[in-house]
Design a protein around this motif. Sequence first.
Motif, mmCIF file in Angstrom:
data_model
loop_
_atom_site.group_PDB
_atom_site.id
_atom_site.type_symbol
_atom_site.label_atom_id
_atom_site.label_comp_id
_atom_site.label_asym_id
_atom_site.label_seq_id
_atom_site.Cartn_x
_atom_site.Cartn_y
_atom_site.Cartn_z
ATOM 1 N N VAL A 186 121.038 41.727 -1.554
ATOM 2 C CA VAL A 186 120.682 42.322 -2.844
ATOM 3 C C VAL A 186 120.039 41.248 -3.713
ATOM 4 O O VAL A 186 120.207 40.045 -3.496
ATOM 5 N N SER A 187 119.291 41.676 -4.699
ATOM 6 C CA SER A 187 118.623 40.734 -5.595
ATOM 7 C C SER A 187 119.645 39.936 -6.395
ATOM 8 O O SER A 187 120.551 40.510 -7.009
ATOM 9 N N ALA A 188 119.529 38.628 -6.374
ATOM 10 C CA ALA A 188 120.477 37.764 -7.081
ATOM 11 C C ALA A 188 119.796 36.450 -7.447
ATOM 12 O O ALA A 188 119.079 35.874 -6.630
ATOM 13 N N GLU A 189 120.047 35.982 -8.661
ATOM 14 C CA GLU A 189 119.469 34.721 -9.113
ATOM 15 C C GLU A 189 120.365 33.530 -8.795
ATOM 16 O O GLU A 189 119.942 32.389 -8.945
ATOM 17 N N ARG A 190 121.589 33.793 -8.390
ATOM 18 C CA ARG A 190 122.521 32.719 -8.090
ATOM 19 C C ARG A 190 122.846 32.718 -6.598
ATOM 20 O O ARG A 190 122.921 33.762 -5.963
ATOM 21 N N GLU A 191 123.062 31.523 -6.064
ATOM 22 C CA GLU A 191 123.449 31.390 -4.665
ATOM 23 C C GLU A 191 124.965 31.431 -4.551
ATOM 24 O O GLU A 191 125.681 30.831 -5.351
ATOM 25 N N ILE A 192 125.430 32.147 -3.545
ATOM 26 C CA ILE A 192 126.868 32.334 -3.349
ATOM 27 C C ILE A 192 127.362 31.434 -2.224
ATOM 28 O O ILE A 192 126.757 31.364 -1.156
ATOM 29 N N THR A 193 128.470 30.745 -2.478
ATOM 30 C CA THR A 193 129.154 29.968 -1.449
ATOM 31 C C THR A 193 130.535 30.561 -1.240
ATOM 32 O O THR A 193 131.310 30.699 -2.193
ATOM 33 N N LEU A 194 130.830 30.930 -0.008
ATOM 34 C CA LEU A 194 132.151 31.441 0.337
ATOM 35 C C LEU A 194 133.073 30.248 0.572
ATOM 36 O O LEU A 194 132.679 29.268 1.207
ATOM 37 N N ALA A 195 134.277 30.314 0.071
ATOM 38 C CA ALA A 195 135.227 29.209 0.190
ATOM 39 C C ALA A 195 136.582 29.734 0.643
ATOM 40 O O ALA A 195 136.948 30.877 0.337
ATOM 41 N N THR A 196 137.322 28.909 1.371
ATOM 42 C CA THR A 196 138.659 29.335 1.795
ATOM 43 C C THR A 196 139.548 29.530 0.576
ATOM 44 O O THR A 196 140.144 30.590 0.389
ATOM 45 N N VAL A 197 139.670 28.509 -0.243
ATOM 46 C CA VAL A 197 140.534 28.597 -1.421
ATOM 47 C C VAL A 197 139.907 27.767 -2.540
ATOM 48 O O VAL A 197 139.274 26.732 -2.303
ATOM 49 N N LEU A 198 140.087 28.246 -3.776
ATOM 50 C CA LEU A 198 139.531 27.593 -4.957
ATOM 51 C C LEU A 198 140.661 27.074 -5.837
ATOM 52 O O LEU A 198 141.825 27.428 -5.632
ATOM 53 N N PRO A 199 140.365 26.227 -6.830
ATOM 54 C CA PRO A 199 141.414 25.728 -7.723
ATOM 55 C C PRO A 199 142.226 26.869 -8.322
ATOM 56 O O PRO A 199 141.675 27.889 -8.746
ATOM 57 N N MET A 200 143.545 26.714 -8.321
ATOM 58 C CA MET A 200 144.458 27.719 -8.863
ATOM 59 C C MET A 200 144.345 29.037 -8.111
ATOM 60 O O MET A 200 144.710 30.099 -8.620
ATOM 61 N N ALA A 201 143.827 29.004 -6.876
ATOM 62 C CA ALA A 201 143.647 30.199 -6.043
ATOM 63 C C ALA A 201 142.799 31.250 -6.754
ATOM 64 O O ALA A 201 143.017 32.458 -6.604
#
Length: 322
Positions: A80-95
């Motif tokens: 889909v049209s998007a101006e931001r790039e997405i990075t998939l991550a296992t876990v992020l700060p504070m989940a």
Amino acid sequence: MAKRTAVKRKGQAAKAGDGPNPRQPCPCGSGKRYKACHGVAGGVVDVPVARPFDGLAAECELVALREFVPSATAPLPLTVSAEREITLATVLPMAAAALVRSDGSVFVGMQVQTRSSDISRDLARAIRWALDAELGAVLPVVGPETADPDAATPDIERLQDLIDPNLQLEPELHTDFSWWIPADTEATGDVAMSLERANSAIMPTERLAPGAYWVDAGEKAHLRWTRAEPEERLLPALARLSARGELDLGEGSRYAGSFRAHGLLVPVWDLDRESHPREWTQPATELGERLETALASLEQEPLSGAERRARDGLIGRQITIR
């Protein structure tokens, strides 16, 4: 009177036929009829989805990233049209479910708290949120309330609607969680505490093959291999190898059992942790080839008595975690 009412209702239903057929499967992919899901009066019924990533080539990797890979990231190109790039991550700060850095880069977490029963839809919600969120914003928890009620797209999107179904994920594994923090930035407060806890609990992990990960769990190492085959086909193939004495990776290994996660079976092998993880790459490749041969042979050759007994033994060593 009853017949007239029935005829009248039938005519009314036909006249309102611009939307989905109430008796057809809901377009959200839940497996329920539309009238029992998104067609219900008052909104969406939270229907448990046993296999949330079904239909995606990256299904095995997504399950692994969700369940047992500690620290990894992977680019997630959208259709889909998007101006931001997405990075998939296992876990992020504070989940966190998602965050947008000050430079506009977006991270979406896999190992998160959710408030619905469809991880795929929650991922789509988190992605849609991140595409429009302010710089520096954080989404702590994702669920039905995350959806924008004024959005042009109804809240039935799933990850399958946002990415190429043939996309093959190539996760980058990290030895710690330093990637949480942008370069030239120092972690402070809750983020610093979360980073310290995460780094202290991380288990060394290496990817040996798609969906297959070597994990050092402390006293022993494991191979955890997420498989896409239906369980009713995979178990007989594993049993065939077991009956032949071919269900290991060579000296220093043994088949330990399996667990179910998000509709897939994940066989597990115990490995000698004194061996370097890369020493198991070739044995894992050869095991995969034997397994493919066994799967193909099931079409022409039913299980023997010994193989059926082996299958029963394998079933006894299964657990379900999702």
